[in-house]
Design a protein around this motif. Structure first.
Motif, PDB file in Angstrom:
ATOM      1  N   GLN A 159      18.215  -9.583  16.489  1.00 48.20           N
ATOM      2  CA  GLN A 159      18.496 -10.557  15.417  1.00 48.20           C
ATOM      3  C   GLN A 159      19.997 -10.726  15.202  1.00 48.20           C
ATOM      4  N   TYR A 160      20.717  -9.613  15.197  1.00 45.38           N
ATOM      5  CA  TYR A 160      22.171  -9.720  14.987  1.00 45.38           C
ATOM      6  C   TYR A 160      22.862 -10.363  16.190  1.00 45.38           C
ATOM      7  N   MET A 161      22.342 -10.109  17.392  1.00 44.53           N
ATOM      8  CA  MET A 161      22.925 -10.773  18.568  1.00 44.53           C
ATOM      9  C   MET A 161      22.695 -12.278  18.506  1.00 44.53           C
ATOM     10  N   ARG A 162      21.465 -12.661  18.219  1.00 45.49           N
ATOM     11  CA  ARG A 162      21.137 -14.105  18.163  1.00 45.49           C
ATOM     12  C   ARG A 162      21.997 -14.817  17.126  1.00 45.49           C
ATOM     13  N   ALA A 163      22.308 -14.114  16.056  1.00 42.46           N
ATOM     14  CA  ALA A 163      23.140 -14.717  15.011  1.00 42.46           C
ATOM     15  C   ALA A 163      24.626 -14.660  15.374  1.00 42.46           C
ATOM     16  N   GLY A 164      24.936 -14.094  16.545  1.00 34.25           N
ATOM     17  CA  GLY A 164      26.336 -14.046  16.998  1.00 34.25           C
ATOM     18  C   GLY A 164      27.191 -13.090  16.190  1.00 34.25           C
ATOM     19  N   LEU A 165      26.567 -12.058  15.635  1.00 29.65           N
ATOM     20  CA  LEU A 165      27.301 -11.205  14.698  1.00 29.65           C
ATOM     21  C   LEU A 165      27.719  -9.850  15.275  1.00 29.65           C
ATOM     22  N   VAL A 166      27.251  -9.535  16.485  1.00 26.35           N
ATOM     23  CA  VAL A 166      27.607  -8.235  17.078  1.00 26.35           C
ATOM     24  C   VAL A 166      28.942  -8.379  17.811  1.00 26.35           C
ATOM     25  N   ASP A 167      29.922  -7.599  17.403  1.00 27.08           N
ATOM     26  CA  ASP A 167      31.248  -7.715  18.026  1.00 27.08           C
ATOM     27  C   ASP A 167      31.354  -6.923  19.312  1.00 27.08           C
ATOM     28  N   GLU A 168      30.672  -5.785  19.362  1.00 26.01           N
ATOM     29  CA  GLU A 168      30.858  -4.893  20.516  1.00 26.01           C
ATOM     30  C   GLU A 168      29.598  -4.061  20.710  1.00 26.01           C
ATOM     31  N   MET A 169      29.205  -3.878  21.960  1.00 32.57           N
ATOM     32  CA  MET A 169      27.959  -3.157  22.216  1.00 32.57           C
ATOM     33  C   MET A 169      28.134  -2.204  23.389  1.00 32.57           C
ATOM     34  N   HIS A 170      28.063  -0.908  23.116  1.00 37.87           N
ATOM     35  CA  HIS A 170      28.067   0.083  24.197  1.00 37.87           C
ATOM     36  C   HIS A 170      26.625   0.467  24.505  1.00 37.87           C
ATOM     37  N   LEU A 171      26.242   0.256  25.752  1.00 40.42           N
ATOM     38  CA  LEU A 171      24.906   0.642  26.211  1.00 40.42           C
ATOM     39  C   LEU A 171      25.040   1.777  27.209  1.00 40.42           C
ATOM     40  N   ALA A 172      24.161   2.747  27.103  1.00 40.74           N
ATOM     41  CA  ALA A 172      24.088   3.811  28.106  1.00 40.74           C
ATOM     42  C   ALA A 172      22.813   3.562  28.910  1.00 40.74           C
ATOM     43  N   GLY A 181       7.500  -1.342  26.543  1.00 41.17           N
ATOM     44  CA  GLY A 181       8.159  -0.872  25.321  1.00 41.17           C
ATOM     45  C   GLY A 181       8.958  -1.994  24.703  1.00 41.17           C
ATOM     46  N   GLU A 182      10.098  -1.640  24.107  1.00 41.37           N
ATOM     47  CA  GLU A 182      10.936  -2.634  23.415  1.00 41.37           C
ATOM     48  C   GLU A 182      12.063  -3.053  24.360  1.00 41.37           C
ATOM     49  N   ALA A 183      11.969  -4.301  24.872  1.00 43.87           N
ATOM     50  CA  ALA A 183      12.927  -4.787  25.879  1.00 43.87           C
ATOM     51  C   ALA A 183      14.139  -5.408  25.183  1.00 43.87           C
ATOM     52  N   LEU A 184      15.304  -4.804  25.397  1.00 34.81           N
ATOM     53  CA  LEU A 184      16.491  -5.208  24.632  1.00 34.81           C
ATOM     54  C   LEU A 184      16.875  -6.669  24.858  1.00 34.81           C
ATOM     55  N   PHE A 185      16.840  -7.123  26.100  1.00 26.73           N
ATOM     56  CA  PHE A 185      17.348  -8.472  26.383  1.00 26.73           C
ATOM     57  C   PHE A 185      16.251  -9.530  26.505  1.00 26.73           C
ATOM     58  N   GLU A 186      15.029  -9.162  26.096  1.00 30.85           N
ATOM     59  CA  GLU A 186      13.947 -10.151  26.203  1.00 30.85           C
ATOM     60  C   GLU A 186      14.246 -11.348  25.293  1.00 30.85           C
ATOM     61  N   GLY A 187      14.289 -12.541  25.902  1.00 32.10           N
ATOM     62  CA  GLY A 187      14.559 -13.749  25.107  1.00 32.10           C
ATOM     63  C   GLY A 187      15.999 -13.879  24.657  1.00 32.10           C
ATOM     64  N   ILE A 188      16.862 -13.029  25.172  1.00 33.79           N
ATOM     65  CA  ILE A 188      18.274 -13.070  24.757  1.00 33.79           C
ATOM     66  C   ILE A 188      19.100 -13.572  25.935  1.00 33.79           C
ATOM     67  N   ASN A 189      19.840 -14.644  25.753  1.00 33.95           N
ATOM     68  CA  ASN A 189      20.763 -15.089  26.787  1.00 33.95           C
ATOM     69  C   ASN A 189      22.171 -14.666  26.357  1.00 33.95           C
ATOM     70  N   GLY A 194      27.972 -15.629  24.445  1.00 31.51           N
ATOM     71  CA  GLY A 194      29.410 -15.362  24.576  1.00 31.51           C
ATOM     72  C   GLY A 194      29.760 -13.935  24.946  1.00 31.51           C
ATOM     73  N   TYR A 195      28.773 -13.147  25.367  1.00 31.90           N
ATOM     74  CA  TYR A 195      29.072 -11.754  25.701  1.00 31.90           C
ATOM     75  C   TYR A 195      29.446 -11.601  27.174  1.00 31.90           C
ATOM     76  N   GLN A 196      30.352 -10.699  27.426  1.00 29.95           N
ATOM     77  CA  GLN A 196      30.673 -10.342  28.812  1.00 29.95           C
ATOM     78  C   GLN A 196      30.866  -8.831  28.883  1.00 29.95           C
ATOM     79  N   CYS A 197      30.715  -8.310  30.108  1.00 32.06           N
ATOM     80  CA  CYS A 197      30.886  -6.871  30.302  1.00 32.06           C
ATOM     81  C   CYS A 197      32.374  -6.577  30.387  1.00 32.06           C
ATOM     82  N   THR A 198      32.860  -5.746  29.486  1.00 36.55           N
ATOM     83  CA  THR A 198      34.301  -5.483  29.435  1.00 36.55           C
ATOM     84  C   THR A 198      34.654  -4.089  29.943  1.00 36.55           C
ATOM     85  N   GLU A 199      33.647  -3.255  30.183  1.00 34.37           N
ATOM     86  CA  GLU A 199      33.907  -1.876  30.604  1.00 34.37           C
ATOM     87  C   GLU A 199      32.656  -1.348  31.295  1.00 34.37           C
TER      88      GLU A 199
END
Ligand SMILES: NC(=O)c1ccc[n+]([C@@H]2O[C@H](COP(=O)([O-])OP(=O)(O)OC[C@H]3O[C@@H](n4cnc5c(N)ncnc54)[C@H](OP(=O)(O)O)[C@@H]3O)[C@@H](O)[C@H]2O)c1
Length: 215
Positions: A159-172, A181-189, A194-199
């Motif tokens: 929900q926060y991603m869709r609203a464009g409100l997440v500034d930074e996301m570290h995934l392991a 289970g719960e698929a993080l990027f399901e339905g998320i473009n 505006g997200y890109q991999c920075t690290e």
């Protein structure tokens, strides 16, 4: 300016942030506890629960970053516990014991209202029924100039991603497959958002990636 940051959110190789069938015995769903294997050995994780020792290095560096300059947290109600629907009573106070590892105000999104709970060590759980923007406003005020950590789970992050409100996301990315289970990027473009991999940094236990919005 206060940022909304995600840290140490673990996903499987096939993109799940929790396995199926979350319940009291399987807080992360079936097979999901293995998502966090990379963090259990770190010094930061041990310190969170009052222990000492633990490994330093890449995994610990990423785990520690998630606690720097955080003044409030936002969680989804399923991350807070296994109870669904109206709260039967006030007994459930989270998975984390009397002294949860937050030490800040924590805003829990739910459709079912409940009185705030003050825990040891500076954590207070507040239950927000007015949606993601209201939770963010309250967390921003509580953070008092520091950043807000978005703990999860998947439904809340989406929900926060869709609203464009997440500034930074570290995934392991953990070296396991969960299949469902719960698929993080399901339905998320994420590109359109505006997200890109920075690290990206590998360790023996996980591949760490950071996504941030193009500025
Ligand atoms: N992989 C990781 O690093 C990581 C990190 C954190 C959590 N997790 C795991 O993720 C799982 C939980 O994720 P999840 O996707 O199932 O759920 P979640 O995002 O934690 O919670 C979803 C629930 O929160 C409430 N909610 C969400 N948005 C709301 C809104 N806008 N307004 C009102 N209420 C709202 C709703 O509950 P009600 O309608 O029932 O009130 C909804 O069903 C758990 O297994 C947890 O252990 C994994």
């Amino acid at each position: 300016m206060t940022k909304l940051r995600i840290h140490s959110f673990a996903i499987s190789v096939d993109g799940y942030g929790a396995g199926p069938n979350q319940n009291l015995d399987n807080p992360l769903g079936a097979g999901g506890v293995a998502l966090h294997k990379w963090v259990f050995a770190t010094r930061t994780f041990r310190e969170m629960y009052g222990g000492d020792g633990g490994a330093t290095g890449v995994d610990d560096d990423f785990a520690a970053r998630g606690f720097a300059n955080i003044g409030a947290w936002i969680l989804g109600r399923n991350m807070f516990g296994p109870i669904r629907g109206p709260w039967p009573n006030d007994a459930w106070k989270g998975w984390w014991g009397d002294n949860p590892p937050y030490h800040t105000p924590v805003f829990v999104l739910t459709h079912h209202s409940r009185a705030s709970i003050t825990m040891d060590g500076g954590t207070t759980f507040h239950f927000v029924t007015e949606g993601i923007h209201a939770a963010l406003e309250r967390a921003t005020e509580a953070a008092n100039g520091r950043d807000i950590r978005l703990g999860g789970g998947v439904a809340t992050i989406q929900q926060y991603m869709r609203a464009g409100l997440v500034d930074e996301m570290h995934l392991a990315i953990s070296p396991i497959v969960l299949g469902s289970g719960e698929a993080l990027f399901e339905g998320i473009n994420a590109v359109e958002m505006g997200y890109q991999c920075t690290e990206h940094v590998p360790s023996a236990s996980a591949t760490h990636v950071v996504l941030a919005r193009r500025t």
